[in-house]
Scaffold this motif. Structure first.
Motif, PDB file in Angstrom:
ATOM      1  N   TYR A   1     -11.132  17.067 -11.591  1.00 57.23           N
ATOM      2  CA  TYR A   1      -9.726  17.125 -12.003  1.00 57.23           C
ATOM      3  C   TYR A   1      -8.941  15.902 -11.542  1.00 57.23           C
ATOM      4  CZ  TYR A   1      -4.895  18.704 -12.456  1.00 57.23           C
ATOM      5  OH  TYR A   1      -3.563  18.788 -12.770  1.00 57.23           O
ATOM      6  N   GLU A   2      -9.062  15.547 -10.270  1.00 53.84           N
ATOM      7  CA  GLU A   2      -8.258  14.443  -9.730  1.00 53.84           C
ATOM      8  C   GLU A   2      -8.592  13.125 -10.417  1.00 53.84           C
ATOM      9  OE1 GLU A   2      -5.706  14.725  -7.783  1.00 53.84           O
ATOM     10  OE2 GLU A   2      -5.981  16.885  -7.565  1.00 53.84           O
ATOM     11  N   THR A   3      -9.843  12.941 -10.786  1.00 58.06           N
ATOM     12  CA  THR A   3     -10.210  11.733 -11.529  1.00 58.06           C
ATOM     13  C   THR A   3      -9.682  11.790 -12.951  1.00 58.06           C
ATOM     14  OG1 THR A   3     -12.203  11.455 -10.182  1.00 58.06           O
ATOM     15  CG2 THR A   3     -12.138  10.280 -12.276  1.00 58.06           C
ATOM     16  N   SER A   4      -9.775  12.949 -13.575  1.00 58.47           N
ATOM     17  CA  SER A   4      -9.335  13.095 -14.967  1.00 58.47           C
ATOM     18  C   SER A   4      -7.856  12.796 -15.156  1.00 58.47           C
ATOM     19  CB  SER A   4      -9.635  14.508 -15.472  1.00 58.47           C
ATOM     20  OG  SER A   4     -11.020  14.725 -15.615  1.00 58.47           O
ATOM     21  N   ILE A   5      -7.038  13.067 -14.148  1.00 59.15           N
ATOM     22  CA  ILE A   5      -5.592  12.869 -14.319  1.00 59.15           C
ATOM     23  C   ILE A   5      -5.127  11.480 -13.898  1.00 59.15           C
ATOM     24  CG2 ILE A   5      -5.101  15.338 -14.101  1.00 59.15           C
ATOM     25  CD1 ILE A   5      -4.156  14.806 -11.225  1.00 59.15           C
TER      26      ILE A   5
END
Length: 383
Positions: free
Chosen positions: A330-334
Motif C-alpha cells: 500500500y505505502e509504495t502504491s500511493i
C-alpha cells in the motif's frame, strides 16, 4: 531439548492421488524461501519440521514462511522423546507460570500408554504442582498448551498456532501474466492469483517522458514486494508512449481510455503466448472507474481470446486497501508518481462505449505496426 518449527498445510489434504505433486511443489517453495538460512528439513506424517536453525534468525524464518502459499499455520515447538517426564519438562519451559490454562493433547501414536485425556490431566496436575499461581480453566483459558504425540515416537509441545498465507503452492496452477500498474489494485490482484497457485510474470506499460523514471522504479518495487509471496518474477516493461500519442492525435477523446486498454490487452496477450502464460490478470473492480464498467470491460475483452482473471471484480476500494496493507504494497502504491493511465486523461471518458463505435475509431491507427514496435522495445527485468 530440541527447538523446531512445525508447518501445516490444509487444502492440499483434499488433492487425493495428486497430493504428492502439490506437496513436492510446496516443499520446493519452502526451501526457496529459506535459501538464506541454514536448517534441517524433515517431512513426517503430514507435517514439515524446520530444525537445527540459528535461533537468532527465528523471527526472520517465521516471517518468510508466513508468506509461502500452501502453508496454513506454523508453531514454534519443543521436540522431545515421547515419554511423560520429558513432555512435562517441555511444558515447564513454555514460560506459563501464572493465570489460567488448559492442556490439549493429540495422540497420533496409539501405542503411547496414556490416552489423550489422561496425558492432559497428568500434565495439568504437574504444572499446578510446580507453579502455584496457575489455575485450570477448560472453557476460557488465558493459555492453551498443545501436546502432539506423533507416530515417530517424538512429541511436539507448543503454545501458539500462527496463521500463514494458506492457499495453494505457487506454480501448481500454471502461469499467468499480471498487468501491473503503479496503483493499489493490480499488486493485490497478483497476490490473490498467486494464492491460487499461479506463477506470476508482470507486464508494465511505461510512457516516458510523460511518466518519470521514478514511476517505473515504483512498479519494480511493487513487483519486488510481491516476490516475497510469488518467488522470482519477470517484469516486462513496454514502451507505450508512441501508442498513446497516436491515440491522442487520431481518436475521439472520450474513447481514449477504452482504446488504450484494448492495446494493452492485445500486447499482453501476445507476450503471454510467447512466455507460455495461459491467462491475463488485471486489478479491475466493477464500476470503480470509467474503464471498469461492464461495457468498458466487454470492449477490452473483445480483443483477446485467452482467459482474463479479475480477482477484485466484486471488491470495494476498502477491501482492496486492507489487503494491500496486509501484504505491504500500500505505502509504495500511493507514492505520487503517475503511471501511463493518467497521460492524456479525457475530461469525460465514455462509461458505456459502444463496441462498433470503438472499432470505427481505431481504423485510423496502424494497430499491428504499433503493437509490433512496442513488443520489439520490451525490456525484461528479472526479480
Amino acid at each position: 531439548m530440541e527447538k523446531a518449527i512445525i508447518l501445516r498445510y490444509s487444502e492440499i489434504h483434499l488433492k487425493g492421488n495428486n497430493r504428492y505433486f502439490f506437496e513436492n511443489l510446496l516443499i520446493e517453495n519452502i526451501k526457496s524461501s529459506l535459501k538464506r538460512y541454514n536448517y534441517q528439513f524433515k517431512k513426517t506424517y503430514g507435517r514439515y519440521i524446520i530444525s537445527d536453525y540459528d535461533e537468532s534468525y527465528e523471527q526472520n524464518i517465521i516471517d518468510s514462511l508466513k508468506k509461502v502459499f500452501g502453508i496454513h499455520s506454523l508453531s514454534v515447538c519443543y521436540v522431545i522423546n515421547s515419554n511423560i517426564d520429558d513432555i512435562a519438562s517441555a511444558t515447564f519451559q513454555l514460560g506459563i507460570k501464572s493465570g489460567s490454562f488448559k492442556v490439549e493433547c493429540n495422540r497420533a501414536d496409539k501405542t503411547f500408554p496414556l490416552k489423550s485425556y489422561e496425558i492432559a490431566a497428568e500434565l495439568g496436575g504437574r504444572l499446578l504442582d510446580k507453579f502455584k499461581d496457575l489455575r485450570v480453566d477448560l472453557h476460557n483459558p488465558e493459555h492453551i498448551i498443545y501436546v502432539d504425540v506423533r507416530e515417530s515416537k517424538k512429541t511436539f509441545v507448543f503454545l501458539d498456532s500462527i496463521p500463514c498465507a494458506g492457499g495453494l503452492p505457487v506454480g501448481c496452477s500454471g502461469n499467468g501474466l499480471l498487468l501491473l500498474s503503479g496503483g493499489i489494485d493490480s499488486p493485490v490482484a497478483g497476490y490473490m492469483m498467486a494464492k491460487r497457485g499461479l506463477s506470476i510474470s508482470a507486464i508494465h506499460f511505461h510512457s516516458y517522458p510523460f511518466t518519470s523514471t521514478q514511476a517505473k522504479e515504483k512498479v519494480l518495487k511493487l513487483a519486488s514486494l510481491l516476490t516475497d509471496y510469488t518467488g522470482h518474477m519477470d517484469v516486462y516493461v513496454v514502451p507505450f508512449t508512441d501508442i498513446q500519442v497516436k491515440i491522442h492525435e487520431n481518436c475521439p477523446e472520450e474513447f481514449m481510455i477504452t482504446i488504450m486498454r484494448r492495446f494493452m490487452m492485445r500486447i499482453a496477450e501476445k507476450l503471454a503466448n510467447s512466455i507460455s502464460a495461459k491467462a491475463l490478470i488485471t486489478g479491475e473492480s466493477l464500476g470503480q472507474v470509467a474503464s471498469q464498467t461492464l461495457d468498458s470491460i466487454n470492449a477490452t475483452n473483445d480483443v483477446v481470446s485467452m482467459p482474463v482473471f479479475r480477482p477484485l471484480i466484486g471488491f470495494d476500494k476498502m477491501d482492496i486497501i486492507d489487503i494491500a496493507q496486509k501484504i505491504d504494497t500500500y505505502e509504495t502504491s500511493i507514492l505520487p508518481y503517475e503511471d501511463c493511465c493518467t497521460v492524456f486523461l479525457p475530461k469525460r471518458p465514455a462509461t458505456k462505449p459502444k463496441l462498433s463505435v470503438v472499432k470505427k475509431a481505431e481504423e485510423k491507427l496502424e494497430i499491428d505496426k504499433l503493437i509490433e514496435e512496442a513488443i520489439n522495445g520490451i525490456e525484461k527485468i528479472r526479480l
